[in-house]
Design a protein around this motif. Structure first.
Motif, PDB file in Angstrom:
ATOM      1  N   HIS A  75      28.702 -27.511  18.273  1.00  0.00           N
ATOM      2  CA  HIS A  75      28.865 -27.374  19.411  1.00  0.00           C
ATOM      3  C   HIS A  75      28.319 -28.178  20.573  1.00  0.00           C
ATOM      4  CE1 HIS A  75      28.920 -25.574  24.024  1.00  0.00           C
ATOM      5  NE2 HIS A  75      30.149 -25.687  23.694  1.00  0.00           N
ATOM      6  N   ARG A  76      26.886 -28.353  19.697  1.00  0.00           N
ATOM      7  CA  ARG A  76      26.214 -29.344  20.731  1.00  0.00           C
ATOM      8  C   ARG A  76      26.048 -30.965  20.563  1.00  0.00           C
ATOM      9  NH1 ARG A  76      20.494 -29.028  22.437  1.00  0.00           N
ATOM     10  NH2 ARG A  76      21.494 -26.270  22.755  1.00  0.00           N
ATOM     11  N   ARG A  77      26.958 -30.311  19.763  1.00  0.00           N
ATOM     12  CA  ARG A  77      26.960 -32.362  19.157  1.00  0.00           C
ATOM     13  C   ARG A  77      28.186 -32.613  19.569  1.00  0.00           C
ATOM     14  NH1 ARG A  77      25.077 -37.172  17.898  1.00  0.00           N
ATOM     15  NH2 ARG A  77      25.812 -38.318  16.439  1.00  0.00           N
ATOM     16  N   ALA A  78      29.008 -31.983  19.024  1.00  0.00           N
ATOM     17  CA  ALA A  78      30.881 -32.103  19.286  1.00  0.00           C
ATOM     18  C   ALA A  78      31.824 -31.577  20.350  1.00  0.00           C
ATOM     19  CB  ALA A  78      31.565 -33.367  18.464  1.00  0.00           C
ATOM     20  N   GLY A  79      30.806 -30.453  21.490  1.00  0.00           N
ATOM     21  CA  GLY A  79      31.926 -29.772  22.068  1.00  0.00           C
ATOM     22  C   GLY A  79      32.946 -28.503  21.304  1.00  0.00           C
ATOM     23  N   TRP A  80      33.749 -28.361  21.997  1.00  0.00           N
ATOM     24  CA  TRP A  80      34.435 -27.707  21.532  1.00  0.00           C
ATOM     25  C   TRP A  80      35.041 -27.471  19.707  1.00  0.00           C
ATOM     26  CZ3 TRP A  80      32.918 -23.150  23.338  1.00  0.00           C
ATOM     27  CH2 TRP A  80      32.721 -23.540  24.960  1.00  0.00           C
ATOM     28  N   ALA A  81      35.680 -29.408  20.375  1.00  0.00           N
ATOM     29  CA  ALA A  81      35.867 -29.310  18.502  1.00  0.00           C
ATOM     30  C   ALA A  81      34.538 -29.218  17.634  1.00  0.00           C
ATOM     31  CB  ALA A  81      36.794 -30.633  18.591  1.00  0.00           C
ATOM     32  N   GLY A  82      33.563 -29.861  17.349  1.00  0.00           N
ATOM     33  CA  GLY A  82      32.609 -29.682  16.804  1.00  0.00           C
ATOM     34  C   GLY A  82      32.451 -27.955  16.629  1.00  0.00           C
ATOM     35  N   LEU A  83      32.514 -27.506  17.374  1.00  0.00           N
ATOM     36  CA  LEU A  83      32.134 -25.937  17.133  1.00  0.00           C
ATOM     37  C   LEU A  83      33.247 -25.440  16.077  1.00  0.00           C
ATOM     38  CD1 LEU A  83      31.722 -23.067  20.371  1.00  0.00           C
ATOM     39  CD2 LEU A  83      33.453 -22.784  18.229  1.00  0.00           C
ATOM     40  N   LEU A  84      35.155 -25.743  16.522  1.00  0.00           N
ATOM     41  CA  LEU A  84      34.952 -24.999  14.693  1.00  0.00           C
ATOM     42  C   LEU A  84      35.244 -25.984  14.268  1.00  0.00           C
ATOM     43  CD1 LEU A  84      38.549 -25.566  17.081  1.00  0.00           C
ATOM     44  CD2 LEU A  84      37.083 -23.343  16.637  1.00  0.00           C
ATOM     45  N   VAL A  85      34.282 -27.378  13.475  1.00  0.00           N
ATOM     46  CA  VAL A  85      34.659 -28.244  12.644  1.00  0.00           C
ATOM     47  C   VAL A  85      33.177 -27.573  11.661  1.00  0.00           C
ATOM     48  CG1 VAL A  85      34.012 -30.653  11.323  1.00  0.00           C
ATOM     49  CG2 VAL A  85      35.706 -29.934  13.469  1.00  0.00           C
ATOM     50  N   ALA A  86      31.805 -27.724  12.490  1.00  0.00           N
ATOM     51  CA  ALA A  86      31.288 -27.610  11.483  1.00  0.00           C
ATOM     52  C   ALA A  86      30.906 -25.773  11.353  1.00  0.00           C
ATOM     53  CB  ALA A  86      30.279 -26.762  12.889  1.00  0.00           C
ATOM     54  N   GLY A  87      31.251 -24.848  11.737  1.00  0.00           N
ATOM     55  CA  GLY A  87      31.571 -23.491  11.332  1.00  0.00           C
ATOM     56  C   GLY A  87      32.535 -23.651  10.269  1.00  0.00           C
ATOM     57  N   GLY A  88      33.673 -24.572  10.695  1.00  0.00           N
ATOM     58  CA  GLY A  88      34.617 -23.560   9.436  1.00  0.00           C
ATOM     59  C   GLY A  88      34.493 -24.323   7.728  1.00  0.00           C
TER      60      GLY A  88
ATOM     61  N   ALA B  13      36.232  -7.622  10.627  1.00  0.00           N
ATOM     62  CA  ALA B  13      36.533  -7.799  12.435  1.00  0.00           C
ATOM     63  C   ALA B  13      35.198  -6.525  13.173  1.00  0.00           C
ATOM     64  CB  ALA B  13      37.441  -7.878  13.229  1.00  0.00           C
ATOM     65  N   LYS B  14      35.342  -5.562  12.452  1.00  0.00           N
ATOM     66  CA  LYS B  14      34.196  -5.019  13.214  1.00  0.00           C
ATOM     67  C   LYS B  14      32.517  -5.241  12.914  1.00  0.00           C
ATOM     68  CE  LYS B  14      33.501  -1.050  11.948  1.00  0.00           C
ATOM     69  NZ  LYS B  14      33.611   0.442  10.906  1.00  0.00           N
ATOM     70  N   VAL B  15      32.564  -5.028  11.684  1.00  0.00           N
ATOM     71  CA  VAL B  15      31.509  -6.238  10.804  1.00  0.00           C
ATOM     72  C   VAL B  15      31.235  -6.912  10.963  1.00  0.00           C
ATOM     73  CG1 VAL B  15      30.501  -6.283   8.718  1.00  0.00           C
ATOM     74  CG2 VAL B  15      32.213  -4.631   9.136  1.00  0.00           C
ATOM     75  N   GLY B  16      31.777  -8.142  11.847  1.00  0.00           N
ATOM     76  CA  GLY B  16      31.520  -9.243  12.006  1.00  0.00           C
ATOM     77  C   GLY B  16      30.770  -8.963  13.349  1.00  0.00           C
ATOM     78  N   SER B  17      32.000  -7.856  14.477  1.00  0.00           N
ATOM     79  CA  SER B  17      31.442  -8.004  15.598  1.00  0.00           C
ATOM     80  C   SER B  17      30.045  -6.888  15.773  1.00  0.00           C
ATOM     81  CB  SER B  17      32.052  -7.518  16.483  1.00  0.00           C
ATOM     82  OG  SER B  17      33.720  -8.146  16.110  1.00  0.00           O
TER      83      SER B  17
ATOM     84  N   ALA C  25      38.363 -14.181   7.299  1.00  0.00           N
ATOM     85  CA  ALA C  25      39.030 -14.217   8.829  1.00  0.00           C
ATOM     86  C   ALA C  25      38.351 -13.310   9.648  1.00  0.00           C
ATOM     87  CB  ALA C  25      40.276 -14.461   9.023  1.00  0.00           C
ATOM     88  N   GLY C  26      38.075 -12.216   8.954  1.00  0.00           N
ATOM     89  CA  GLY C  26      38.292 -11.099  10.430  1.00  0.00           C
ATOM     90  C   GLY C  26      35.956 -11.229  10.130  1.00  0.00           C
ATOM     91  N   ILE C  27      35.658 -11.633   9.350  1.00  0.00           N
ATOM     92  CA  ILE C  27      33.963 -11.030   9.310  1.00  0.00           C
ATOM     93  C   ILE C  27      33.565 -12.468  10.219  1.00  0.00           C
ATOM     94  CG2 ILE C  27      33.304 -12.381   7.156  1.00  0.00           C
ATOM     95  CD1 ILE C  27      31.111  -9.966   7.038  1.00  0.00           C
ATOM     96  N   PHE C  28      34.537 -13.357   9.858  1.00  0.00           N
ATOM     97  CA  PHE C  28      33.742 -14.748  10.978  1.00  0.00           C
ATOM     98  C   PHE C  28      34.269 -14.908  12.018  1.00  0.00           C
ATOM     99  CE2 PHE C  28      32.472 -16.022   5.900  1.00  0.00           C
ATOM    100  CZ  PHE C  28      30.899 -16.220   6.390  1.00  0.00           C
ATOM    101  N   LEU C  29      35.720 -14.695  12.380  1.00  0.00           N
ATOM    102  CA  LEU C  29      35.963 -14.393  13.787  1.00  0.00           C
ATOM    103  C   LEU C  29      34.261 -14.542  14.949  1.00  0.00           C
ATOM    104  CD1 LEU C  29      39.935 -14.482  13.263  1.00  0.00           C
ATOM    105  CD2 LEU C  29      38.390 -16.693  14.144  1.00  0.00           C
ATOM    106  N   PRO C  30      34.558 -12.908  14.723  1.00  0.00           N
ATOM    107  CA  PRO C  30      33.383 -12.324  16.022  1.00  0.00           C
ATOM    108  C   PRO C  30      32.684 -14.476  16.492  1.00  0.00           C
ATOM    109  CG  PRO C  30      34.255 -11.315  14.904  1.00  0.00           C
ATOM    110  CD  PRO C  30      34.661 -12.175  14.038  1.00  0.00           C
ATOM    111  N   ALA C  31      31.966 -14.206  14.592  1.00  0.00           N
ATOM    112  CA  ALA C  31      30.699 -15.536  15.223  1.00  0.00           C
ATOM    113  C   ALA C  31      31.001 -16.874  16.176  1.00  0.00           C
ATOM    114  CB  ALA C  31      30.523 -16.091  13.126  1.00  0.00           C
ATOM    115  N   PHE C  32      32.479 -16.936  16.107  1.00  0.00           N
ATOM    116  CA  PHE C  32      32.933 -18.432  17.018  1.00  0.00           C
ATOM    117  C   PHE C  32      32.748 -18.018  18.720  1.00  0.00           C
ATOM    118  CE2 PHE C  32      34.209 -19.640  12.755  1.00  0.00           C
ATOM    119  CZ  PHE C  32      33.663 -20.991  13.044  1.00  0.00           C
TER     120      PHE C  32
END
Length: 400
Positions: free
Chosen positions: A86-99, A238-242, A307-314
């Motif tokens: 996110h810091r490096r390339a905005g919202w697209a960077g947030l998705l790319v780095a995490g994914g 999703a609950k666990v990740g949250s 997907a469930g456990i990592f989506l809350p992190a984003f």
């Protein structure tokens, strides 16, 4: 600051943005495939890559992002990767780095899950880890030294870090240590007579911390035995990740309470194997969810659980990330973040100490740790090559 993204340090042109995204993808895909050792090691490797080698941010900025990950639920090293993107390339960077950090680790775990179902056991990795673990200790120690010099510049911050380390060694919960350090830092700031008052940034940071804890408690209390299905599986993870703070051991306790005792979807032995695979494979420990999902629902189950456990992190990073610069501009909120940063370094040091006791077990592992530290500090050799060399030496030592 970039006008089109609102992210400090983000590239401004489309061509620069594309290059930044490609560099993020390559870096975090490689880390997701090679970053053994758990969150402390992941943080150390990220610091080496984005601060020392690429100069994308200062150590102080990196430490702020790391401290922020400790205030929200979920996998801290994955959230740090998302913050960096996110810091490096905005919202697209947030998705790319995490994914890109998650996907290779999940694929490796999926391979282990397939072998487990096919052959009835987890493939042996003890020889590889025998050589990798002492190298990881050197990588973490080097990062701690650099981050400590940036974040612990006064006797007060050093004393606070020492107090937090002692509290952790005596078994105080990580979240209590972090919160206590923040409160102590704010109390000191107020006692010195500097500007005070409840800043808007502080309240905003508290929201992603308090809301998931309250909703998670309600969800846990309301949980009842349910038949297995992909939707219940997604909602559970999703609950666990949250709501989950803490280490892989906390994850084990959380999963056991529902998957084994309440839902009875799997046995305790299967759960222990799943968490063990998450610990010994590279990338996030939370990829244990991929293993569990495959056991319960094969490939669709693995995809849904991951997907469930990592989506809350984003979601949490997207919510809290833009607040960090605002927090730094507020004297009281900035003091709280300084306290959290000191506590984060202390917790990282305690984890490293415990890892070192388990990793350095004989003369060879001791020599590996010392040699890796020398090559890192004196010759700035990439941690990736050192880890690969440790893996080769570990495997070779078993066959000698």
């Amino acid at each position: 600051m970039s006008k089109d993204s609102g992210i400090e340090g983000a590239p401004t042109s489309g061509e620069d943005r594309g290059a930044a995204l490609w560099e993020l993808a390559r870096l975090f895909f490689r880390l997701g495939a090679t970053a053994f050792g758990g969150p402390a090691a992941h943080v150390a490797m990220m610091e080496d890559e984005v601060v020392r080698r690429r100069g994308w941010m200062t150590r102080e900025d990196f430490l702020d992002l790391y401290g922020a990950t400790n205030l929200i639920p979920g996998p801290s090293s994955t959230e740090l990767a998302i913050h960096i993107g996110h810091r490096r390339a905005g919202w697209a960077g947030l998705l790319v780095a995490g994914g890109c950090f998650i996907v290779p680790a999940a694929l490796i775990t999926l391979g282990f899950a397939w072998a487990y179902v096919r052959f009835g056991a987890v493939p042996e990795m003890s020889a590889l880890l025998y050589g990798v673990k002492p190298v990881i200790i050197a990588v973490v120690a080097q990062a701690l030294w650099g981050l400590g010099r940036a974040g612990l510049r006064s006797r007060r911050s050093l004393g606070l870090a020492a107090l937090c380390a002692g509290a952790s060694l005596f078994g105080i919960h990580e979240l209590a240590v972090l919160a206590g350090a923040g409160v102590l830092a704010v109390s000191h700031r107020l006692a010195t007579g500097r500007p005070a008052g409840p800043p808007p940034g502080a309240a905003a940071v508290a929201v992603p911390l308090a809301v998931p804890l309250a909703s998670g408690a309600a969800a846990t209390a309301a949980a009842v035995s349910v038949p297995f299905g992909l939707l219940p599986l997604f909602l559970f993870f999703a609950k666990v990740g949250s709501v989950l703070f803490g280490s892989g051991y906390v994850l084990l306790a959380f999963l056991r309470a529902d998957l084994v005792e309440r839902y009875r979807w799997m046995t305790e032995a299967q759960l222990l194997d799943a968490v063990a695979v998450g610990q010994v494979t590279p990338g996030p420990v939370f990829t244990a969810a991929t293993f569990i999902g495959y056991l319960l629902g094969r490939v669709p189950g693995a995809l849904v659980a991951t997907a469930g456990i990592f989506l809350p992190a984003f979601f949490f990073v997207a919510l809290s990330g833009p607040l960090i610069p605002r927090v730094r501009r507020s004297p009281v909120a900035s003091a709280f973040l300084d306290g959290v940063n000191a506590a984060s370094l202390a917790l990282m040091a305690v984890v490293s100490f415990r890892l070192a006791r388990a990793a350095v077990v004989d003369w060879l592992t001791g020599a590996l740790a010392i040699a890796a530290a020398l090559l890192l500090i004196r010759y700035r050799v990439s941690s990736l090559w050192l880890i690969l060399a440790g893996a080769v030496i570990g495997v070779a030592s078993v066959h000698v």
